[in-house]
Enzyme design. Structure first.
Site, PDB file in Angstrom:
ATOM      1  N   GLU A 100       0.811  -1.221   0.000  1.00  0.00           N
ATOM      2  CA  GLU A 100       0.000   0.000   0.000  1.00  0.00           C
ATOM      3  C   GLU A 100       0.843   1.269   0.000  1.00  0.00           C
ATOM      4  O   GLU A 100       0.374   2.311  -0.462  1.00  0.00           O
ATOM      5  CB  GLU A 100      -0.963  -0.025   1.205  1.00  0.00           C
ATOM      6  CG  GLU A 100      -2.046  -1.092   1.024  1.00  0.00           C
ATOM      7  CD  GLU A 100      -2.859  -1.353   2.287  1.00  0.00           C
ATOM      8  OE1 GLU A 100      -4.021  -1.770   2.156  1.00  0.00           O
ATOM      9  OE2 GLU A 100      -2.342  -1.176   3.416  1.00  0.00           O
ATOM     10  N   GLY A 125     -12.514  -4.764   1.706  1.00  0.00           N
ATOM     11  CA  GLY A 125     -13.551  -5.655   1.196  1.00  0.00           C
ATOM     12  C   GLY A 125     -14.840  -4.859   1.025  1.00  0.00           C
ATOM     13  O   GLY A 125     -15.175  -4.021   1.864  1.00  0.00           O
ATOM     14  N   MET A 155      -9.333  -3.411   8.235  1.00  0.00           N
ATOM     15  CA  MET A 155      -8.788  -3.778   9.541  1.00  0.00           C
ATOM     16  C   MET A 155      -8.014  -2.657  10.261  1.00  0.00           C
ATOM     17  O   MET A 155      -7.387  -2.914  11.280  1.00  0.00           O
ATOM     18  CB  MET A 155      -7.901  -5.030   9.394  1.00  0.00           C
ATOM     19  CG  MET A 155      -8.667  -6.207   8.794  1.00  0.00           C
ATOM     20  SD  MET A 155      -7.693  -7.707   8.549  1.00  0.00           S
ATOM     21  CE  MET A 155      -7.349  -8.194  10.226  1.00  0.00           C
ATOM     22  N   GLU A 156      -8.042  -1.433   9.724  1.00  0.00           N
ATOM     23  CA  GLU A 156      -7.246  -0.364  10.349  1.00  0.00           C
ATOM     24  C   GLU A 156      -7.932   0.996  10.454  1.00  0.00           C
ATOM     25  O   GLU A 156      -7.552   1.827  11.298  1.00  0.00           O
ATOM     26  CB  GLU A 156      -5.917  -0.140   9.577  1.00  0.00           C
ATOM     27  CG  GLU A 156      -4.991  -1.335   9.527  1.00  0.00           C
ATOM     28  CD  GLU A 156      -5.341  -2.314   8.413  1.00  0.00           C
ATOM     29  OE1 GLU A 156      -6.080  -1.908   7.475  1.00  0.00           O
ATOM     30  OE2 GLU A 156      -4.907  -3.477   8.458  1.00  0.00           O
ATOM     31  N   ASP A 197     -11.738  -7.056  -2.781  1.00  0.00           N
ATOM     32  CA  ASP A 197     -12.534  -8.290  -2.684  1.00  0.00           C
ATOM     33  C   ASP A 197     -13.932  -7.951  -2.184  1.00  0.00           C
ATOM     34  O   ASP A 197     -14.195  -6.806  -1.838  1.00  0.00           O
ATOM     35  CB  ASP A 197     -11.850  -9.279  -1.721  1.00  0.00           C
ATOM     36  CG  ASP A 197     -11.687  -8.681  -0.326  1.00  0.00           C
ATOM     37  OD1 ASP A 197     -10.628  -8.078  -0.069  1.00  0.00           O
ATOM     38  OD2 ASP A 197     -12.634  -8.768   0.478  1.00  0.00           O
TER      39      ASP A 197
HETATM   40  N1  SAH Z   1      -2.442 -11.223   2.627  1.00  0.00           N
HETATM   41  C1  SAH Z   1      -2.082 -10.855   3.949  1.00  0.00           C
HETATM   42  C2  SAH Z   1      -3.256 -10.659   4.881  1.00  0.00           C
HETATM   43  C3  SAH Z   1      -4.165  -9.559   4.443  1.00  0.00           C
HETATM   44  S1  SAH Z   1      -5.315  -9.076   5.661  1.00  0.00           S
HETATM   45  C4  SAH Z   1      -1.102 -11.892   4.467  1.00  0.00           C
HETATM   46  O1  SAH Z   1      -1.284 -13.050   4.229  1.00  0.00           O
HETATM   47  O2  SAH Z   1      -0.134 -11.475   5.109  1.00  0.00           O
HETATM   48  C5  SAH Z   1      -6.287  -7.914   4.751  1.00  0.00           C
HETATM   49  C6  SAH Z   1      -5.767  -6.498   4.656  1.00  0.00           C
HETATM   50  O3  SAH Z   1      -6.484  -5.804   3.641  1.00  0.00           O
HETATM   51  C7  SAH Z   1      -6.005  -5.654   5.907  1.00  0.00           C
HETATM   52  O4  SAH Z   1      -4.978  -4.704   6.041  1.00  0.00           O
HETATM   53  C8  SAH Z   1      -7.376  -5.000   5.673  1.00  0.00           C
HETATM   54  O5  SAH Z   1      -7.402  -3.647   6.070  1.00  0.00           O
HETATM   55  C9  SAH Z   1      -7.627  -5.101   4.171  1.00  0.00           C
HETATM   56  N2  SAH Z   1      -8.779  -5.908   3.736  1.00  0.00           N
HETATM   57  C10 SAH Z   1      -9.063  -6.149   2.432  1.00  0.00           C
HETATM   58  N3  SAH Z   1     -10.124  -6.974   2.324  1.00  0.00           N
HETATM   59  C11 SAH Z   1     -10.542  -7.261   3.575  1.00  0.00           C
HETATM   60  C12 SAH Z   1     -11.575  -8.098   4.102  1.00  0.00           C
HETATM   61  N4  SAH Z   1     -12.372  -8.812   3.307  1.00  0.00           N
HETATM   62  N5  SAH Z   1     -11.705  -8.183   5.440  1.00  0.00           N
HETATM   63  C13 SAH Z   1     -10.886  -7.473   6.252  1.00  0.00           C
HETATM   64  N6  SAH Z   1      -9.884  -6.690   5.815  1.00  0.00           N
HETATM   65  C14 SAH Z   1      -9.694  -6.575   4.474  1.00  0.00           C
END
Ligand code: SAH
Length: 231
Positions: free
Chosen positions: A12, A78, A172-173, A196
């Site tokens: 990001e 998402g 998540m932030e 997503d």
């Molecule tokens: N791919 C990463 C984990 C990603 S967690 C790994 O394996 O290390 C998802 C991140 O994208 C978080 O920072 C959140 O803010 C955002 N995000 C995107 N889609 C999301 C969803 N469906 N639910 C929660 N957070 C989502």
């Protein structure tokens, strides 16, 4: 003026650092902070790592240690609203923590005493974002963002969050950054590009679109920074 630009994951902030080209790196509190001068203004940039705790730490550090006076967040999310498709941009009007739950005491979800269910983003920067969208020929939706320490990949949970908070997107932030900025009186702007639909295919969609959506968001946020500097 000093402006903070923050993300949660390396993907990001990478497009922002790439655009700046030259910057210094400072390690502080277990994280890396990048500083640059851009169009006569100081910038501090960082990705926090995922979730509410790390994003709280980073937002606080950017303000209290690095002296940021405005904060812009760029990232992916998402979608809850069916009108948001992968790659679309959403500007947060207000944010809430969907996993904050002391409802056993009769309080609403997202609420703790002396707090509030929603924290509102800076209306001036939201207004600026409309101009930026027009200038870029992009349609940007405004809406409510719900935040929790949970990657939502479940239709039922997503629909519940949509209903309970009237939320259009989830991540998540955002809400934790909002709480920090609100408490420290720092105007903030939270932008997310959809990666997503928070459903059973969310993790595959996320992996496929993280990079392109992160670039969409970063490009818009840099145009926002230009507007903030020019204002
Ligand atoms: N791919 C990463 C984990 C990603 S967690 C790994 O394996 O290390 C998802 C991140 O994208 C978080 O920072 C959140 O803010 C955002 N995000 C995107 N889609 C999301 C969803 N469906 N639910 C929660 N957070 C989502």
């Amino acid at each position: 003026m000093k402006i903070a630009i923050m993300g949660a994951m390396p993907e990001e902030v990478a497009p922002i650092l790439e655009k700046l080209g030259e910057y210094t790196t400072t390690e502080y509190a277990g994280n890396k902070y990048y500083e640059a001068t851009y169009k006569g203004v100081e910038l501090v940039i960082a990705y926090s790592k995922i979730g509410k705790v790390f994003s709280t730490l980073t937002a606080t550090t950017m303000i209290e240690h690095f002296g940021a006076q405005k904060l812009l967040f760029s990232g992916v999310a998402g979608a809850i609203s069916p009108s948001l498709k992968v790659g679309d941009l959403i500007v947060a009007t207000k944010l809430s923590q969907h996993d904050l739950d002391i409802t056993a005491f009769g309080h609403p979800f997202g609420y703790v005493p002396e707090g509030a269910v929603f924290v509102e983003a800076d209306t001036q920067m939201i207004a600026m974002s409309k101009k930026v969208a027009d200038e870029m020929g992009k349609s940007v939706q405004e809406g409510i963002i719900a935040t929790g320490d949970q990657f939502v990949a479940n239709e039922e949970r997503k629909n519940w969050i949509g209903k309970e908070f009237g939320a259009d997107a989830l991540e998540m932030e955002g809400a934790s950054v909002a709480v920090v900025c609100d408490a420290l009186d720092v105007p903030f702007f939270i932008l997310r590009a959809i990666s997503d639909a928070a459903d059973m295919d969310a993790s595959f969609s996320f992996d496929e679109f993280l990079e392109t959506s992160a670039v969409e968001s970063a490009e818009f946020v840099m145009k926002m920074v230009d507007k903030v500097i020019a204002a």
